[in-house]
Design a protein around this motif. Structure first.
Motif, mmCIF file in Angstrom:
data_model
loop_
_atom_site.group_PDB
_atom_site.id
_atom_site.type_symbol
_atom_site.label_atom_id
_atom_site.label_comp_id
_atom_site.label_asym_id
_atom_site.label_seq_id
_atom_site.Cartn_x
_atom_site.Cartn_y
_atom_site.Cartn_z
ATOM 1 N N LEU A 248 0.836 -1.206 0.000
ATOM 2 C CA LEU A 248 0.000 0.000 0.000
ATOM 3 C C LEU A 248 0.872 1.258 0.000
ATOM 4 C CD1 LEU A 248 -2.669 -1.067 2.669
ATOM 5 C CD2 LEU A 248 -2.956 -1.035 0.184
ATOM 6 N N GLU A 249 1.963 1.243 0.772
ATOM 7 C CA GLU A 249 2.865 2.395 0.813
ATOM 8 C C GLU A 249 3.440 2.682 -0.561
ATOM 9 O OE1 GLU A 249 4.462 1.811 5.431
ATOM 10 O OE2 GLU A 249 5.720 1.233 3.727
ATOM 11 N N ASN A 250 3.873 1.634 -1.244
ATOM 12 C CA ASN A 250 4.465 1.841 -2.569
ATOM 13 C C ASN A 250 3.451 2.333 -3.585
ATOM 14 O OD1 ASN A 250 7.179 1.215 -2.030
ATOM 15 N ND2 ASN A 250 6.720 -0.962 -1.997
ATOM 16 N N HIS A 251 2.193 1.940 -3.425
ATOM 17 C CA HIS A 251 1.158 2.495 -4.307
ATOM 18 C C HIS A 251 0.945 3.983 -4.011
ATOM 19 C CE1 HIS A 251 -0.725 -0.115 -7.206
ATOM 20 N NE2 HIS A 251 -0.594 -1.146 -6.393
ATOM 21 N N LEU A 252 0.979 4.378 -2.757
ATOM 22 C CA LEU A 252 0.834 5.791 -2.408
ATOM 23 C C LEU A 252 2.014 6.597 -2.935
ATOM 24 C CD1 LEU A 252 -0.460 5.498 1.273
ATOM 25 C CD2 LEU A 252 -1.784 6.154 -0.740
ATOM 26 N N LEU A 253 3.209 6.007 -2.900
ATOM 27 C CA LEU A 253 4.411 6.707 -3.369
ATOM 28 C C LEU A 253 4.490 6.781 -4.890
ATOM 29 C CD1 LEU A 253 7.021 5.266 -0.869
ATOM 30 C CD2 LEU A 253 6.260 7.637 -1.005
ATOM 31 N N SER A 254 3.676 5.994 -5.571
ATOM 32 C CA SER A 254 3.689 6.042 -7.032
ATOM 33 C C SER A 254 3.198 7.389 -7.534
ATOM 34 C CB SER A 254 2.827 4.911 -7.603
ATOM 35 O OG SER A 254 2.927 4.872 -9.002
ATOM 36 N N LEU A 255 2.145 7.928 -6.906
ATOM 37 C CA LEU A 255 1.620 9.260 -7.231
ATOM 38 C C LEU A 255 1.396 10.006 -5.908
ATOM 39 C CD1 LEU A 255 -1.037 8.437 -9.995
ATOM 40 C CD2 LEU A 255 1.212 9.487 -10.354
ATOM 41 N N PRO A 256 2.457 10.454 -5.237
ATOM 42 C CA PRO A 256 2.296 11.068 -3.916
ATOM 43 C C PRO A 256 1.486 12.354 -3.937
ATOM 44 C CG PRO A 256 4.530 11.393 -4.736
ATOM 45 C CD PRO A 256 3.873 10.429 -5.668
ATOM 46 N N GLY A 257 1.456 13.035 -5.098
ATOM 47 C CA GLY A 257 0.685 14.274 -5.192
ATOM 48 C C GLY A 257 -0.813 14.023 -5.147
ATOM 49 N N TRP A 258 -1.287 13.145 -6.024
ATOM 50 C CA TRP A 258 -2.720 12.848 -6.046
ATOM 51 C C TRP A 258 -3.156 12.149 -4.757
ATOM 52 C CZ3 TRP A 258 -5.789 15.408 -8.941
ATOM 53 C CH2 TRP A 258 -5.390 15.851 -10.198
ATOM 54 N N ALA A 259 -2.313 11.248 -4.242
ATOM 55 C CA ALA A 259 -2.636 10.604 -2.967
ATOM 56 C C ALA A 259 -2.691 11.630 -1.843
ATOM 57 C CB ALA A 259 -1.602 9.524 -2.655
ATOM 58 N N GLY A 260 -1.744 12.605 -1.868
ATOM 59 C CA GLY A 260 -1.745 13.660 -0.859
ATOM 60 C C GLY A 260 -2.976 14.543 -0.941
ATOM 61 N N MET A 261 -3.468 14.786 -2.168
ATOM 62 C CA MET A 261 -4.688 15.574 -2.322
ATOM 63 C C MET A 261 -5.880 14.816 -1.734
ATOM 64 S SD MET A 261 -6.498 18.133 -3.158
ATOM 65 C CE MET A 261 -5.202 19.173 -3.838
ATOM 66 N N MET A 262 -5.931 13.514 -1.945
ATOM 67 C CA MET A 262 -7.012 12.719 -1.358
ATOM 68 C C MET A 262 -6.944 12.766 0.174
ATOM 69 S SD MET A 262 -8.675 11.755 -3.918
ATOM 70 C CE MET A 262 -8.332 11.943 -5.658
ATOM 71 N N MET A 263 -5.753 12.722 0.711
ATOM 72 C CA MET A 263 -5.585 12.799 2.159
ATOM 73 C C MET A 263 -6.055 14.156 2.673
ATOM 74 S SD MET A 263 -2.066 12.523 4.389
ATOM 75 C CE MET A 263 -1.951 10.768 4.676
ATOM 76 N N TRP A 264 -5.702 15.224 1.952
ATOM 77 C CA TRP A 264 -6.126 16.568 2.365
ATOM 78 C C TRP A 264 -7.650 16.683 2.324
ATOM 79 C CZ3 TRP A 264 -8.910 20.709 0.607
ATOM 80 C CH2 TRP A 264 -8.737 21.910 1.278
ATOM 81 N N GLN A 265 -8.247 16.154 1.259
ATOM 82 C CA GLN A 265 -9.709 16.188 1.150
ATOM 83 C C GLN A 265 -10.356 15.424 2.298
ATOM 84 O OE1 GLN A 265 -11.615 17.764 -1.078
ATOM 85 N NE2 GLN A 265 -10.147 18.420 -2.628
#
Length: 879
Positions: A248-265
C-alpha cells in the motif's frame, strides 16, 4: 447461525485490519492542499520516527528517489566556499572510526578520499573483459533487507508497446482523480460525484473506452464494496499478509501528489469519507485488472555480475589498484574490498559532503552571532517605534534596514501572532483559516462595515464577480463560446500586449483601479466581541458560525494578547507606537502566488491577524486585564497594524487608530524614512535575482515591474536559502549580516523560568520553519519527485494544483525557478535547518526531556540543534 456470526466477526476483523494498514501506510505521504492555499510541508513528516539516513536509503531503493544533494550542486557549493574541505575530512574519518573495517585502513582511506572527489567512474574497454573474469570468482555483496522492499508487480511488466504497466495504471488513476477533485474548472462535473469517488468510479469505469473489453470485464467481477474489492484484489495479486502495508505504501508513493490531495480532502472536506481508502481500492483493483494476463511473474535479481564488475573497477580507479594487485588478493580479501566499495557508494559520499556543508554553515553562523551589550536604562525612551515582524526569512533584511534608519526596534514572532482564528474579510464569500496548517482555528473573526456606511464596496465587488462568472460560463457552453472570441478578443489582446511590454504601468493602473473603485471603507471593524456582533446593518446576537464562536470572550482577549506579548518578549518598556506587521506578496499570472504569502498558513497573508492583535491591545478592558497580570501599557502607547509586501519591500498601513502626540511623532518619523528603507532593501534583494543589472534601473520601479509582468517566472525568491531558526534576543543577531537566511524569533530565557514559552516556540514556529526548510530541500534535491518542474511548462489542473502536461502526478513542491537561478546553477542551498537557542544548557536539556517529538527530530537528523549559553559559548546538540 453460530457459524454465520463467526464468519461475520472474521470479516469485520479483516476490514478493520485493512483500514488500519491504510492508516499506517499513509505516513509515507503528506496532505497536499490546493494551490490557492499553498502550505509548506515536509514530505517526510510522517517518517521522522526513523533516521534521515535510513529514509534516504529506503527511498533510493524503493523509488529511485535521492534525498542527498546532487554532485553538481555539491561541487558548486564547494567552489562557492560554502563547504570547508577540512570538515569533509573530519566527517570521513569519523565514519571510518564508526565502521567495522574488514580491509586495511589505508586502503579504505585512499579509496574514500578519491571517491569523495565525486568524479564519474570510467572503465577502460581493454579492462572490461578481465573484469568479467574477475567477477565470476565472487558472489554479490549482501544487501540489507529493507522493510519496504516489496515493489509493485506492475513495475516489472511491460506491454506490447514496451510501456511499463505501472505507467498505464498511473495514467488511469490521474484521469479519475482529476474528474473527482475538479474545482469548477470544467463545465461538466463527474456523474455521481456527490456520492463519493468509489461509487462514481464504479458506475463509470465499466464504460471507459480507454480500457480493453477484457479489462472492463475483470473489473466488473470485483465486489462493489471498496473494502471487499481492495482485499480481493490484493489476494488475487498474491500479496502476502505481512507485505500488504508495504505494498500500500508503494502504491501511495507512485503518485504522492494525487494521494496527498485525497488525504487533504479527507481531513478538510466533511462531505467525503475514507477518500484515501477509496483511492487505494481503485488503484489496486485496476492494477489487478491490467496485470492479470501476465501473472504469475518472476522478479529480477537484485544484483548480478555486472554490478560486481563496476565495484572492482572502482578499486582500479579510486583505490589505485592494478589488475595484478587485485589478482594477488585472496578471494576473501577481494570479497571484503567489494563489500567496502558497495558500502562506500555514491550516496554515502554525498551524505558526507552534506554533513560537511552543514558543519561549515554552523561554523560560519557561530562566528556571526556576537551579542552586543545594550543600555537598558535609556533604551525605552530612545525607541520611538517597536515593530513586530513575522519570523519569515524575508523579514530579516527588511528589519535590518529599518533599524539602520532611526530609533526603531524590531521584534520577531510567528506571523499569525498566536491567534487561532479563521478570518472572513469584507466582501469575501468564504472564510479562511489564518494560522499554521497543523493547528485548527478556535474562533472566527469577521470584517464588517458600520451601519451608517453604504455598502458600495460589496456591491462593486459583487458586480466584478458577476462579470467573471459570466465570462467563465460563456467559455464552457457550446453556443456562447463561439461568440466569446469576437467579444473578448480585442480586450484580451490589448491586455496581453500591455502586460508584456509595459507591465509596470499596467500594474499601477490596475492597482489604482482596485484602490479607488474596489477600495474597502477605511474604518472597517472586526467582530472581536464574542457576545454581541454588529454587521450587515443589523444588531444581532450570534455565538457560533460553521462550528466556531465568532469573536472572543473578555478573558480570551486578555489571554491571547498576553500570550502574544510574551512570545515576542514585549511586556515592558513599550515605545509610543507599536506596530504589528503581517506580510504578504503580490505577483501576476503566478499559480504559486499563495506560496509567497505565508508558507505556514495556507497562503493567508497575515495582515488580518496583525490588525486583530493591534485592536485587542488598544482595548481598555484588555489593558486592564493585562495590568492584573503585571503588564503595564502606558496610555500614550498606541498599537497599529501594517503589512510587509515582500515582493516590493514596502510597508502598507492597514490599521492606524487615533494617535497620541508621541505616537503621531513616531508614525511621522517612520513614514518619512520608509521610502529610503524600501529603496535600500529592494536594491539589496534585487542584486540576488538573476539577470538584473541595477546600474541602470531604479530598484523600486524594477520590483513593481517584476510583480506585474505576467511572463515573469521569478517575482521574488520567497524563502529560498533558508538555513537557520534563531531563538533569542535581538542583540544576538542585530550586528550580523544573516543574508536573509534566518528565521528570527525573539526570546529571553530570563522571562521564561518554567520553559513554557520556549516549548511553544519549538512546538509551533520552529516546526513550521522545519517544514518550510525540508520542502525547499526536497524541491532542490529531488525536483522530479518532490518539486514541480519549470513554471514555463506547468498547467493548472482541476483548479486545485499544477501538472506537467496533462497526465502527470499532481506536483507537490516548489517550481524549479524557486530554487535555481538557472537551469544548471543552484540558488537554494539544500541543508537541513539549524535551530539555535539562546539559553542556558539546563533549558535545552529540559526541552529535550519534555518534548519527545522534538528530541526525535534532533536525534534522527531531521533538524540540527545548537545553543548559545549565558557566557556566549556555542554548544552543538546534534548527533
Amino acid at each position: 447461525m453460530g457459524t454465520s456470526k463467526i464468519e461475520a466477526m472474521q470479516t469485520s476483523t479483516h476490514i478493520d485490519d485493512i483500514h488500519e494498514k491504510v492508516i499506517h501506510a499513509s505516513n509515507v505521504i503528506v496532505p497536499l492542499s490546493p494551490i490557492s492555499m499553498f502550505a509548506a510541508r515536509s514530505p517526510w513528516a510522517g517518517l521522522e520516527h526513523k533516521s534521515f539516513d535510513d529514509i534516504a536509503r529506503w527511498l533510493k531503493e524503493a523509488r529511485k528517489v535521492d534525498m542527498y544533494p546532487a554532485r553538481t550542486t555539491i561541487l558548486e557549493a564547494y567552489h562557492n566556499n560554502e563547504i570547508d574541505h577540512a570538515y569533509l575530512e573530519q566527517h570521513f574519518q569519523q565514519w571510518l572510526d564508526d565502521t567495522s573495517l574488514a580491509i586495511p585502513r589505508e586502503h579504505a582511506e585512499q579509496y574514500g578520499r578519491n571517491a569523495l572527489k565525486l568524479q564519474s567512474l570510467e572503465i577502460d574497454p581493454e579492462v572490461q573483459v578481465q573484469l568479467e573474469t574477475l567477477a565470476e570468482r565472487l558472489r554479490a555483496p549482501v544487501k540489507p533487507k529493507l522493510e519496504n522492499s516489496v515493489p509493485l508487480i506492475s513495475t516489472y511488466i511491460k506491454d506490447e508497446k514496451n510501456e511499463r504497466l505501472i505507467d498505464t495504471i498511473d495514467y488511469h488513476i490521474i484521469k479519475w482523480c482529476k474528474l473527482y477533485v475538479d474545482d469548477a474548472q470544467s463545465g461538466w462535473t463527474m456523474p455521481n460525484r456527490d456520492k463519493g469517488l468509489f461509487y462514481a468510479w464504479r458506475r463509470l469505469v465499466a464504460h471507459d473506452p480507454a480500457l480493453t473489453k477484457d479489462q472492463r470485464e475483470r473489473l466488473k467481477s470485483l465486489p462493489d464494496d471498496a473494502d471487499a474489492l481492495l482485499q480481493q484484489a490484493l489476494s488475487q495479486l498474491n500479496i502476502a499478509e505481512q507485505d500488504v502495508q508495504t505494498y500500500l505504501e508503494n502504491h501511495l508513493l507512485s503518485l504522492p501528489g494525487w494521494a496527498g490531495m485525497m488525504m487533504w480532502q479527507d481531513e478538510h472536506n466533511h462531505k467525503v469519507h475514507d477518500l484515501l481508502f477509496s483511492y487505494l481500492a481503485i488503484r489496486i483493483g485496476m492494477e489487478w485488472a491490467i496485470v492479470e494476463p501476465y501473472l504469475p511473474i518472476s522478479k529480477p535479481k537484485e544484483m548480478d555480475n555486472s554490478d560486481i564488475e563496476v565495484l572492482i573497477a572502482s578499486w582500479m580507479q579510486w583505490g589505485n589498484m592494478s589488475i595484478q594487485t587485485w589478482r594477488g588478493l585472496s578471494v576473501e580479501a577481494q570479497q571484503a574490498h567489494i563489500q567496502f566499495a558497495h558500502q562506500f557508494n555514491d550516496q554515502l559520499c554525498r551524505k558526507l559532503w552534506l554533513a560537511a556543508w552543514e558543519t561549515t554553515y554552523n561554523q560560519q553562523l557561530k562566528e556571526k552571532l556576537t551579542p552586543t551589550p545594550t543600555t537598558q536604562s535609556k533604551q525605552a525612551q530612545q525607541t520611538l517605534v517597536q515593530m513586530a515582524f513575522c519570523i519569515d526569512v524575508r523579514s530579516e533584511p527588511f528589519r535590518k534596514q529599518i533599524e539602520a534608519n532611526g530609533p526603531f526596534e524590531t521584534i520577531g514572532i510567528a506571523g499569525f501572532f498566536g491567534l487561532p482564528i479563521e478570518k472572513e474579510e469584507l466582501g469575501s464569500k468564504y472564510s479562511h483559516p489564518s494560522l499554521p496548517v497543523m493547528n485548527q482555528p478556535q474562533h472566527k473573526i469577521k470584517e464588517y462595515t458600520h451601519e451608517h456606511e453604504p455598502n458600495a464596496f460589496q456591491q462593486r465587488k459583487h458586480a466584478l464577480e458577476s462579470v467573471t462568472y459570466t465570462f467563465k460560463k460563456m467559455k464552457q457552453n457550446v453556443l456562447p463560446s463561439l461568440l466569446l472570441p469576437e467579444l473578448s478578443g480585442p480586450w484580451l489582446s490589448l491586455q496581453m500586449f500591455t502586460r508584456s511590454f509595459v507591465p509596470r504601468s499596467v500594474g499601477n493602473m490596475i492597482r489604482k483601479f482596485y484602490t479607488n473603485w474596489l477600495r474597502k471603507p477605511h474604518d472597517t471593524a472586526l467582530t472581536l466581541d464574542y457576545k454581541t456582533q454588529h454587521y450587515n446593518h443589523k444588531h444581532q446576537h450570534i455565538h457560533f458560525e460553521d462550528g466556531l464562536p465568532v469573536g472572543f470572550t473578555d478573558q480570551e482577549k486578555v489571554n491571547y494578547t498576553l500570550q502574544a506579548l510574551k512570545l515576542m518578549d514585549l511586556t515592558s518598556d513599550f515605545a509610543p507606537l507599536v506596530v504589528m506587521c503581517g506580510h504578504g506578496s503580490q505577483s501576476a499570472n503566478n499559480p504559486y502566488a499563495a506560496s509567497l504569502d505565508c508558507g505556514a498558513c495556507g497562503g493567508a497573508a497575515s495582515g488580518f491577524n496583525a490588525k486583530v492583535l493591534a485592536q485587542l491591545c488598544n482595548l481598555s478592558e484588555v489593558r486592564t486585564g493585562l495590568l492584573q497580570e503585571g503588564v503595564v501599557i502606558p496610555e500614550t502607547t498606541i498599537f497599529a497594524a501594517a503589512e510587509h509586501q515582500t515582493s516590493i519591500d514596502e510597508l502598507t498601513w492597514i490599521y492606524v487608530p487615533e494617535l497620541t502626540e508621541s505616537a503621531r511623532n513616531a508614525y511621522d518619523h517612520i513614514e518619512a524614512v520608509m521610502p529610503e528603507i524600501s529603496y535600500q532593501a529592494n536594491k539589496k534583494r534585487l542584486a540576488q535575482l538573476p539577470n538584473n543589472n541595477l546600474t541602470e534601473r531604479n530598484p523600486n520601479q524594477e520590483v513593481h515591474r517584476l510583480t506585474n509582468d505576467w511572463s515573469e517566472i521569478r517575482p521574488e525568491w520567497g524563502l529560498a536559502k533558508n538555513a537557520a531558526f534563531i531563538v533569542g534576543k535581538r542583540q544576538l543577531t542585530k550586528q550580523s549580516d544573516l543574508a536573509g537566511r534566518a528565521f528570527l524569533h525573539n526570546y529571553n530565557w530570563k522571562h521564561d523560568e518554567t520553559g513554557t514559552i520556549l516549548d511553544q516556540i519549538i512546538a509551533g514556529p520552529a516546526l513550521v520553519a522545519q517544514w518550510i526548510n525540508l520542502q525547499y530541500y526536497a524541491s532542490t534535491v529531488a525536483p522530479h519527485y518532490y518539486g514541480s518542474g519549470s513554471k514555463t511548462t506547468q498547467s493548472v489542473t482541476a483548479g486545485i494544483g499544477v501538472m506537467q502536461g496533462n497526465a502527470s502526478d499532481l506536483l507537490t513542491g516548489l517550481p524549479w525557478q524557486s530554487v535555481m537561478s538557472a537551469d544548471y546553477k543552484m540558488y537554494h542551498s539544500p541543508i537541513r535547518l539549524l535551530i539555535v537557542i539562546q539559553a542556558p544548557q539546563s533549558f535545552i536539556k529540559r526541552l529535550l526531556e519534555n518534548n519527545e517529538a522534538f528530541k526525535q527530530k534532533v536525534t534522527n537528523g531531521w533538524v540540527r540543534l545548537a545553543s548559545v549559553d549565558t557566557d556566549n559559548q556555542w554548544h552543538d546538540w546534534s548527533h
